[in-house]
Design a protein around this motif. Sequence first.
Motif, short mmCIF file in Angstrom:
data_model
loop_
_atom_site.label_atom_id
_atom_site.label_comp_id
_atom_site.label_asym_id
_atom_site.label_seq_id
_atom_site.Cartn_x
_atom_site.Cartn_y
_atom_site.Cartn_z
N GLY A 16 7.89 22.99 21.10
CA GLY A 16 9.28 22.79 20.73
C GLY A 16 9.67 23.59 19.51
O GLY A 16 10.78 24.13 19.43
N LEU A 58 17.41 25.73 29.94
CA LEU A 58 18.08 24.64 29.22
C LEU A 58 17.22 23.38 29.17
O LEU A 58 17.17 22.69 28.15
CB LEU A 58 19.43 24.32 29.87
N MET A 61 14.90 23.99 26.51
CA MET A 61 15.57 24.00 25.22
C MET A 61 16.03 22.62 24.78
O MET A 61 16.34 22.40 23.61
CB MET A 61 16.78 24.95 25.24
N ILE A 62 16.13 21.68 25.72
CA ILE A 62 16.50 20.31 25.37
C ILE A 62 15.23 19.48 25.13
O ILE A 62 15.07 18.83 24.11
CB ILE A 62 17.37 19.68 26.49
N PRO A 65 12.28 20.89 22.03
CA PRO A 65 12.69 20.67 20.64
C PRO A 65 12.84 19.19 20.28
O PRO A 65 12.69 18.83 19.11
CB PRO A 65 14.04 21.40 20.55
N LEU A 66 13.14 18.34 21.26
CA LEU A 66 13.22 16.90 20.95
C LEU A 66 11.84 16.31 20.68
O LEU A 66 11.69 15.42 19.85
CB LEU A 66 13.96 16.16 22.06
N HIS A 68 9.53 18.12 19.37
CA HIS A 68 9.30 18.69 18.04
C HIS A 68 9.92 17.77 16.97
O HIS A 68 9.28 17.39 16.00
CB HIS A 68 9.93 20.09 17.96
N TRP A 69 11.19 17.38 17.20
CA TRP A 69 11.87 16.46 16.28
C TRP A 69 11.10 15.14 16.15
O TRP A 69 10.84 14.67 15.04
CB TRP A 69 13.30 16.18 16.76
N THR A 96 12.83 8.60 23.01
CA THR A 96 14.07 9.37 23.03
C THR A 96 13.83 10.74 23.67
O THR A 96 14.63 11.20 24.49
CB THR A 96 14.60 9.55 21.59
N SER A 100 15.47 11.83 27.18
CA SER A 100 16.35 13.00 27.22
C SER A 100 15.83 14.05 28.19
O SER A 100 16.61 14.75 28.83
CB SER A 100 16.49 13.61 25.82
N CYS A 103 16.79 12.88 31.59
CA CYS A 103 18.23 13.11 31.71
C CYS A 103 18.53 14.57 32.00
O CYS A 103 19.28 14.90 32.91
CB CYS A 103 18.91 12.75 30.39
N LEU A 107 20.16 16.12 35.30
CA LEU A 107 21.46 16.78 35.24
C LEU A 107 21.38 18.23 35.70
O LEU A 107 22.30 18.74 36.33
CB LEU A 107 21.99 16.75 33.80
N LEU A 108 20.30 18.90 35.34
CA LEU A 108 20.25 20.35 35.54
C LEU A 108 19.51 20.78 36.80
O LEU A 108 19.77 21.86 37.33
CB LEU A 108 19.60 21.01 34.32
#
Lengths: 110, 142
Positions: A16, A58, A61-62, A65-66, A68-69, A96, A100, A103, A107-108
């Motif tokens: 991430g 995407l 990229m979603i 990094p989450l 990572h956070w 989370t 995500s 999700c 979505l994608l």
Amino acid sequence: MARSNEPAFWSLFSAGGMVAAFLFPAAIFITAYMVPAGKIEADNLRMVMSHPISRLLLVAMISLPLFHWAHRFRFVLVDLGIKGFKLPIAILFYGTAVGSTICAAYLLLV
Amino acid sequence: MDNDSSTPTAAGPVPAKQHIRKMPVNWWLKKPAYLRYMVREITCLFVGGYAMFLLMLAARLDKPEAFETLLASPLAIGLQWVALPFAIYHSVTWFNLTPKVLVIWRGEDKLPGFLIAGAHYAGWLAVSAGLVYFAMSGGTDG
């Protein structure tokens, strides 16, 4: 030595961090400057982002990094003196990121 | 990462006999190096926040008006402008650490760190230009 899930989370943290380091400044430049300034039409960006390759990118990229956070922010809290609630915090943060990811994939990619 | 059991980590309980010195909550304000460390760690909030923003955009891919409205939102634009320097700081600190993580040997010699970090910086530039070009490729004239 006790078994640990640390390596798995560290790999996701690291992946991430890489994705964000390479892509986020340019992505923010696009969405926060180029589109509002009219250099790129919002609808054109939407179509570019709808391309199958963009969709895969995407999700990465979603999701990454989450993670990572989640990993880094756990340790920020420890650094700031919040030593308790380790398990609930880990569940909340990684949860989370997992939620995500599901999700974003739904979505994608579905 | 060291796995020395005397080092408290998030992974496990601290041994009962270990003495932990009290740290003031604002310890990271005491030295510039500590502050830089904390800013580096805090970048994760903005990285995560922007990932969430991308998720919001993804949810609007099939709704042209909602997609455009979100991108035009002053709040979204403002937050992104705050996030941008943190995102750049994340990239810089991340690439500066790559020589420590990625050690490449050429025979008996380590490849110098500045070459490894430099390669990442060059890659960053190329990827950024590529992403902007890709984003513009949907334009009516291209």
